[in-house]
Design a protein around this motif. Structure first.
Motif, PDB file in Angstrom:
ATOM      1  N   GLY A 193     -11.331   6.864   1.627  1.00  0.00           N
ATOM      2  CA  GLY A 193     -11.318   6.027   2.809  1.00  0.00           C
ATOM      3  C   GLY A 193     -11.161   4.592   2.374  1.00  0.00           C
ATOM      4  N   THR A 194      -9.972   4.055   2.466  1.00  0.00           N
ATOM      5  CA  THR A 194      -9.692   2.752   1.862  1.00  0.00           C
ATOM      6  C   THR A 194      -8.398   2.194   2.430  1.00  0.00           C
ATOM      7  N   GLU A 195      -8.028   0.983   1.991  1.00  0.00           N
ATOM      8  CA  GLU A 195      -6.762   0.369   2.379  1.00  0.00           C
ATOM      9  C   GLU A 195      -6.033  -0.118   1.129  1.00  0.00           C
ATOM     10  N   PHE A 196      -4.745   0.201   1.060  1.00  0.00           N
ATOM     11  CA  PHE A 196      -3.971  -0.195  -0.120  1.00  0.00           C
ATOM     12  C   PHE A 196      -2.496  -0.230   0.219  1.00  0.00           C
ATOM     13  N   ASN A 197      -1.725  -0.930  -0.614  1.00  0.00           N
ATOM     14  CA  ASN A 197      -0.280  -1.061  -0.447  1.00  0.00           C
ATOM     15  C   ASN A 197       0.428  -0.396  -1.618  1.00  0.00           C
ATOM     16  N   VAL A 198       1.489   0.349  -1.330  1.00  0.00           N
ATOM     17  CA  VAL A 198       2.274   1.019  -2.370  1.00  0.00           C
ATOM     18  C   VAL A 198       3.724   0.555  -2.258  1.00  0.00           C
ATOM     19  N   TYR A 199       4.266   0.114  -3.386  1.00  0.00           N
ATOM     20  CA  TYR A 199       5.650  -0.356  -3.464  1.00  0.00           C
ATOM     21  C   TYR A 199       6.371   0.551  -4.459  1.00  0.00           C
ATOM     22  N   SER A 200       7.363   1.322  -3.964  1.00  0.00           N
ATOM     23  CA  SER A 200       8.020   2.299  -4.847  1.00  0.00           C
ATOM     24  C   SER A 200       9.438   2.576  -4.359  1.00  0.00           C
ATOM     25  N   TYR A 201      10.314   1.585  -4.487  1.00  0.00           N
ATOM     26  CA  TYR A 201      11.717   1.763  -4.116  1.00  0.00           C
ATOM     27  C   TYR A 201      12.492   2.415  -5.269  1.00  0.00           C
ATOM     28  N   ASP A 202      13.394   3.318  -4.924  1.00  0.00           N
ATOM     29  CA  ASP A 202      14.208   3.988  -5.937  1.00  0.00           C
ATOM     30  C   ASP A 202      15.038   2.996  -6.746  1.00  0.00           C
ATOM     31  N   SER A 203      15.432   1.898  -6.101  1.00  0.00           N
ATOM     32  CA  SER A 203      16.321   0.939  -6.763  1.00  0.00           C
ATOM     33  C   SER A 203      15.598   0.042  -7.759  1.00  0.00           C
ATOM     34  N   ASP A 204      14.271   0.137  -7.832  1.00  0.00           N
ATOM     35  CA  ASP A 204      13.496  -0.741  -8.703  1.00  0.00           C
ATOM     36  C   ASP A 204      12.887   0.056  -9.852  1.00  0.00           C
ATOM     37  N   SER A 205      12.741  -0.580 -10.994  1.00  0.00           N
ATOM     38  CA  SER A 205      12.134   0.084 -12.151  1.00  0.00           C
ATOM     39  C   SER A 205      10.619  -0.031 -12.151  1.00  0.00           C
ATOM     40  N   LEU A 206      10.053  -0.694 -11.136  1.00  0.00           N
ATOM     41  CA  LEU A 206       8.612  -0.891 -11.058  1.00  0.00           C
ATOM     42  C   LEU A 206       8.023  -0.181  -9.845  1.00  0.00           C
ATOM     43  N   THR A 207       6.832   0.414 -10.027  1.00  0.00           N
ATOM     44  CA  THR A 207       6.012   0.891  -8.924  1.00  0.00           C
ATOM     45  C   THR A 207       4.739   0.060  -8.918  1.00  0.00           C
ATOM     46  N   GLN A 208       4.353  -0.446  -7.748  1.00  0.00           N
ATOM     47  CA  GLN A 208       3.222  -1.362  -7.675  1.00  0.00           C
ATOM     48  C   GLN A 208       2.214  -0.873  -6.627  1.00  0.00           C
ATOM     49  N   VAL A 209       0.943  -0.954  -6.971  1.00  0.00           N
ATOM     50  CA  VAL A 209      -0.136  -0.572  -6.066  1.00  0.00           C
ATOM     51  C   VAL A 209      -1.106  -1.745  -5.966  1.00  0.00           C
ATOM     52  N   THR A 210      -1.397  -2.183  -4.733  1.00  0.00           N
ATOM     53  CA  THR A 210      -2.343  -3.275  -4.501  1.00  0.00           C
ATOM     54  C   THR A 210      -3.493  -2.746  -3.656  1.00  0.00           C
ATOM     55  N   LEU A 211      -4.719  -2.873  -4.168  1.00  0.00           N
ATOM     56  CA  LEU A 211      -5.888  -2.346  -3.469  1.00  0.00           C
ATOM     57  C   LEU A 211      -6.576  -3.459  -2.670  1.00  0.00           C
ATOM     58  N   VAL A 212      -6.823  -3.182  -1.382  1.00  0.00           N
ATOM     59  CA  VAL A 212      -7.468  -4.159  -0.505  1.00  0.00           C
ATOM     60  C   VAL A 212      -8.958  -3.876  -0.388  1.00  0.00           C
ATOM     61  N   THR A 213      -9.323  -2.660   0.002  1.00  0.00           N
ATOM     62  CA  THR A 213     -10.736  -2.271   0.117  1.00  0.00           C
ATOM     63  C   THR A 213     -10.924  -0.867  -0.449  1.00  0.00           C
ATOM     64  N   GLY A 214     -12.184  -0.532  -0.794  1.00  0.00           N
ATOM     65  CA  GLY A 214     -12.482   0.798  -1.312  1.00  0.00           C
ATOM     66  C   GLY A 214     -12.066   0.952  -2.759  1.00  0.00           C
ATOM     67  N   SER A 215     -11.645   2.153  -3.126  1.00  0.00           N
ATOM     68  CA  SER A 215     -11.171   2.410  -4.486  1.00  0.00           C
ATOM     69  C   SER A 215     -10.112   3.494  -4.444  1.00  0.00           C
ATOM     70  N   VAL A 216      -9.201   3.443  -5.385  1.00  0.00           N
ATOM     71  CA  VAL A 216      -8.166   4.470  -5.519  1.00  0.00           C
ATOM     72  C   VAL A 216      -8.010   4.818  -6.990  1.00  0.00           C
ATOM     73  N   CYS A 217      -7.523   6.008  -7.235  1.00  0.00           N
ATOM     74  CA  CYS A 217      -7.196   6.450  -8.588  1.00  0.00           C
ATOM     75  C   CYS A 217      -5.684   6.581  -8.691  1.00  0.00           C
TER      76      CYS A 217
END
Length: 341
Positions: A193-217
């Motif tokens: 139960g949390t809030e987070f942003n995931v950036y994962s476009y096929d055209s990019d060599s980077l995947t990015q995860v930004t955590l706002v609240t809670g925790s993620v693995c």
């Protein structure tokens, strides 16, 4: 009237609350006869929802589930209760705002996952738009332009699995017994139960995860990392490298409110992001690539953004066309520094 037209008429009558008992039973038998029929009905229902928006989806109680609608169509409840339920569904609009509805995006393309009997729903946000949707468990997701989200109807088993390509902001409904897992082509992000942003476009060599609240693995084939609030992970697909940063979530998540925030970033990075969001190519000359920009854009069109950058960054933006391998002309923008007098 051919058979398909007759079925379409039955579906419309049902969704509008005008179907009689016999017509509801006939539609039920048609859906039971073939899973493709059920998938077609779900697709038609989503199109109906889009064309009959009314109020904020967050005011809808989570007990209104798609399976309840199907039960009522099958005549297991009285017609007057079916009409009330259908009218409620007509008012559901899984979008962030009316202006975004006008920009349109694909919602309701359904397909079955071959390895299971689940019906999977696919949401697509058109380039240059963003959208908001409520998932079957009550979780909320915002999708940025050029993004695709797939999830099963309904969530079953011990996990809530979704698949994302592009960028999405997730607000997860708590469920300690069933973790919520976002699968991207290279990373999996697990939350309760949390809030987070995931950036994962096929055209990019980077995947990015930004955590706002809670925790993620966050996990890949190489490792697992537990994140804390205000942290950001950048994963490089090419060299399998992880970088963990302290981050200001406002910068990386403000796009869901229609803002693009750039803080002391080179123009080549800014135009890379614009390219992914608007599906247009930019060609920068060497002098303009490393110019540093500090700007915030709020609900601006691409043309307006380019105009503002021209005024503040001493650059010129020129729309051009070039031929492609399929013999069509595709548009791109040439970016160059203004010549000094």
């Amino acid at each position: 009237m051919d058979q398909q037209e007759y079925i379409d008429e039955l579906i419309i009558k049902c969704l509008s609350g005008e179907a009689g008992v016999d017509e509801s039973k006939e539609l039920s038998r048609w859906m039971d006869a073939d899973k493709e029929h059920l998938a077609y009905f779900l697709k038609m229902k989503n199109i109906w929802d889009i064309s009959h928006p009314a109020f904020d989806i967050e005011s809808i109680q989570p007990q209104y589930r798609l399976e309840q609608l199907l039960e009522k169509i099958k005549g297991r409840q009285r017609r007057n209760r079916l009409e009330i339920f259908v009218r409620t569904w007509q008012r559901i609009a899984a979008f962030i705002a009316v202006p975004l509805l006008l920009s349109t995006f694909y919602l309701g393309y359904l397909q079955k996952k071959e390895s299971t009997n689940h019906v999977w729903q696919e949401l697509n946000a058109l380039y240059g738009t963003r959208t908001k949707a409520v998932l079957p468990d009550g979780s909320v997701v915002w999708m940025n332009g050029g993004s695709t989200l797939r999830y099963p109807l309904p969530f079953e088993g011990k996990k809530r699995d979704v698949e994302l390509k592009g960028e999405g902001y997730f607000q997860i409904a708590p469920d300690k017994k069933r973790p919520f897992i976002v699968h991207t082509p290279r990373l999996d992000i697990e939350a309760l139960g949390t809030e987070f942003n995931v950036y994962s476009y096929d055209s990019d060599s980077l995947t990015q995860v930004t955590l706002v609240t809670g925790s993620v693995c966050v996990s890949s084939k190489e490792r697992r990392i537990l994140m804390n609030p205000n942290e950001r992970i950048v994963y490089n697909h090419r060299n399998k490298d992880y970088q963990l940063y302290l981050a200001n979530p406002e910068k990386w998540c403000s796009w869901k409110q229609g803002e693009l925030v750039f803080r002391n970033e080179p123009l080549q990075d800014i135009f890379k992001r614009l390219s992914q969001m608007y599906n247009i190519s930019f060609q920068l000359d060497e002098m303009s690539k490393n110019l540093i920009c500090h700007a915030t854009f709020k609900d601006e069109s691409l043309d307006r953004i380019l105009h503002l950058l021209e005024k503040t960054m001493s650059i010129e933006c020129q729309y051009l066309k070039n031929g492609s391998s399929d013999h069509t002309e595709k548009q791109y923008v040439k970016i160059s520094c203004k010549k000094r007098n």
